[in-house]
Write a protein that holds these residues in place. Structure first.
Motif, PDB file in Angstrom:
ATOM      1  N   ARG A 180       8.380  24.062   4.439  1.00 42.51           N
ATOM      2  CA  ARG A 180       8.000  25.418   4.821  1.00 42.51           C
ATOM      3  C   ARG A 180       6.487  25.507   4.893  1.00 42.51           C
ATOM      4  O   ARG A 180       5.786  25.112   3.957  1.00 42.51           O
ATOM      5  N   LYS A 181       5.974  26.018   6.010  1.00 45.04           N
ATOM      6  CA  LYS A 181       4.525  26.132   6.177  1.00 45.04           C
ATOM      7  C   LYS A 181       4.008  27.349   5.425  1.00 45.04           C
ATOM      8  O   LYS A 181       4.559  28.447   5.508  1.00 45.04           O
ATOM      9  N   ASN A 182       2.916  27.154   4.671  1.00 44.67           N
ATOM     10  CA  ASN A 182       2.304  28.241   3.918  1.00 44.67           C
ATOM     11  C   ASN A 182       1.167  28.865   4.720  1.00 44.67           C
ATOM     12  O   ASN A 182       0.681  28.300   5.699  1.00 44.67           O
ATOM     13  N   GLU A 183       0.703  30.020   4.271  1.00 43.08           N
ATOM     14  CA  GLU A 183      -0.341  30.748   4.992  1.00 43.08           C
ATOM     15  C   GLU A 183      -1.656  29.982   5.039  1.00 43.08           C
ATOM     16  O   GLU A 183      -2.438  30.128   5.982  1.00 43.08           O
ATOM     17  N   ASP A 184      -1.918  29.139   4.040  1.00 41.21           N
ATOM     18  CA  ASP A 184      -3.187  28.405   3.997  1.00 41.21           C
ATOM     19  C   ASP A 184      -3.137  27.106   4.795  1.00 41.21           C
ATOM     20  O   ASP A 184      -4.077  26.312   4.766  1.00 41.21           O
ATOM     21  N   GLY A 185      -2.028  26.839   5.486  1.00 41.30           N
ATOM     22  CA  GLY A 185      -1.910  25.622   6.281  1.00 41.30           C
ATOM     23  C   GLY A 185      -1.229  24.471   5.561  1.00 41.30           C
ATOM     24  O   GLY A 185      -0.918  23.453   6.179  1.00 41.30           O
ATOM     25  N   SER A 186      -1.027  24.622   4.260  1.00 41.12           N
ATOM     26  CA  SER A 186      -0.294  23.592   3.519  1.00 41.12           C
ATOM     27  C   SER A 186       1.211  23.794   3.734  1.00 41.12           C
ATOM     28  O   SER A 186       1.636  24.758   4.364  1.00 41.12           O
ATOM     29  N   TYR A 187       1.995  22.875   3.184  1.00 43.28           N
ATOM     30  CA  TYR A 187       3.453  22.980   3.296  1.00 43.28           C
ATOM     31  C   TYR A 187       4.079  22.884   1.913  1.00 43.28           C
ATOM     32  O   TYR A 187       3.485  22.332   0.981  1.00 43.28           O
ATOM     33  N   SER A 188       5.279  23.419   1.787  1.00 43.01           N
ATOM     34  CA  SER A 188       6.036  23.326   0.537  1.00 43.01           C
ATOM     35  C   SER A 188       7.386  22.673   0.809  1.00 43.01           C
ATOM     36  O   SER A 188       8.016  22.931   1.839  1.00 43.01           O
ATOM     37  N   GLN A 189       7.806  21.812  -0.127  1.00 47.15           N
ATOM     38  CA  GLN A 189       9.112  21.171   0.008  1.00 47.15           C
ATOM     39  C   GLN A 189      10.200  22.071  -0.571  1.00 47.15           C
ATOM     40  O   GLN A 189      10.016  22.702  -1.612  1.00 47.15           O
ATOM     41  N   GLN A 190      11.341  22.075   0.105  1.00 43.68           N
ATOM     42  CA  GLN A 190      12.496  22.833  -0.362  1.00 43.68           C
ATOM     43  C   GLN A 190      13.757  21.990  -0.217  1.00 43.68           C
ATOM     44  O   GLN A 190      13.811  21.070   0.596  1.00 43.68           O
ATOM     45  N   GLN A 191      14.754  22.289  -1.020  1.00 45.86           N
ATOM     46  CA  GLN A 191      16.057  21.617  -0.960  1.00 45.86           C
ATOM     47  C   GLN A 191      15.911  20.083  -0.981  1.00 45.86           C
ATOM     48  O   GLN A 191      16.379  19.380  -0.095  1.00 45.86           O
ATOM     49  N   ILE A 192      15.260  19.601  -2.018  1.00 44.30           N
ATOM     50  CA  ILE A 192      15.062  18.154  -2.196  1.00 44.30           C
ATOM     51  C   ILE A 192      16.391  17.509  -2.575  1.00 44.30           C
ATOM     52  O   ILE A 192      17.068  17.959  -3.504  1.00 44.30           O
ATOM     53  N   ARG A 193      16.756  16.450  -1.858  1.00 41.11           N
ATOM     54  CA  ARG A 193      18.008  15.739  -2.139  1.00 41.11           C
ATOM     55  C   ARG A 193      17.727  14.233  -2.169  1.00 41.11           C
ATOM     56  O   ARG A 193      17.311  13.649  -1.172  1.00 41.11           O
ATOM     57  N   GLY A 194      17.962  13.591  -3.301  1.00 37.96           N
ATOM     58  CA  GLY A 194      17.602  12.192  -3.500  1.00 37.96           C
ATOM     59  C   GLY A 194      18.484  11.216  -2.744  1.00 37.96           C
ATOM     60  O   GLY A 194      19.677  11.465  -2.537  1.00 37.96           O
ATOM     61  N   ASN A 195      17.892  10.085  -2.337  1.00 39.07           N
ATOM     62  CA  ASN A 195      18.623   9.016  -1.669  1.00 39.07           C
ATOM     63  C   ASN A 195      18.462   7.682  -2.395  1.00 39.07           C
ATOM     64  O   ASN A 195      19.420   6.929  -2.547  1.00 39.07           O
TER      65      ASN A 195
END
Length: 214
Positions: free
Chosen positions: A139-154
């Motif tokens: 998900r893109k944040n307002e400051d231009g960074s991104y956040s991870q969501q729904q992490i699923r391990g492999n």
């Protein structure tokens, strides 16, 4: 806390009677920010992008459970591991996935069971850092960074240099593992010794008549 049977090599490493290596309390992931290339996020270009991994996502019950039992690899495979590629890349497995506490607050801990001889040798020679392979949404944040969501391990890769830093690594230095550990001798009982052992059990409480028959 789970207990494992084997020879203690160091506070966090155990060798089983078969020669497998169990690495306990391994930090395999952490919260906070990391740097990714734009192309790694499916974006154009090769600029560095700041990616945030929040405690809410990293420690969600689904994220932690998704790493339970997943294969341990020697470096990252070219793609996510599936049943048709498991035998090519699996060198062990991860279990007892949990949220770290105290010194390891902000980290995900696991016990790594390594069954592959080559990877065991590499770990004992100093290859220690960890990098997880997983799927997630960005998900893109307002400051231009991104956040991870729904992490699923492999998978959990043992690597030469991991993105998460040197604290996300198998614990105990290679110098500890080089200390000579006196292990119990693994004896193979021959037929004669086995017969005498069984005979001894048989005569322990036998009567004189039974002894003569034996």
């Amino acid at each position: 806390m789970l207990s494992y049977y084997g020879y203690t090599l160091s506070p966090n490493q155990i060798e089983t009677v078969e020669g497998f290596l169990i690495c306990r309390n391994v930090p395999i992931a952490r919260t906070g920010t990391m740097q990714y290339l734009a192309c790694e996020l499916g974006l154009e270009g090769n600029e560095l992008i700041t990616v945030n991994r929040s405690p809410e996502e990293v420690f969600s019950s689904a994220a932690l459970a998704s790493f339970e039992g997943k294969p341990v690899t020697d470096e990252h495979p070219p793609d996510l591991i599936k049943p048709d590629s498991y035998s090519l890349y699996a060198r062990g497995h991860a279990q007892n996935i949990r949220k770290g506490e105290g010194e390891w607050e902000g980290h995900v801990l696991a016990d790594l069971h390594i069954q592959d001889e080559m990877l065991i040798r590499e770990i004992q020679a100093g290859k220690r850092e960890i990098s997880c392979g997983y799927e997630c949404n960005y998900r893109k944040n307002e400051d231009g960074s991104y956040s991870q969501q729904q992490i699923r391990g492999n998978h959990v890769a043992v690597v030469t240099c991991g993105r998460a830093g040197k604290r996300v690594a198998i614990l105990d230095s290679e110098t500890i593992n080089q200390v000579a550990v006196k292990k119990p001798e693994r004896k193979h009982m021959g037929k004669k010794n086995l017969f005498l052992k069984l005979f001894g059990r048989a005569v322990k409480d036998a009567t004189p008549e039974e002894l003569e028959e034996l």
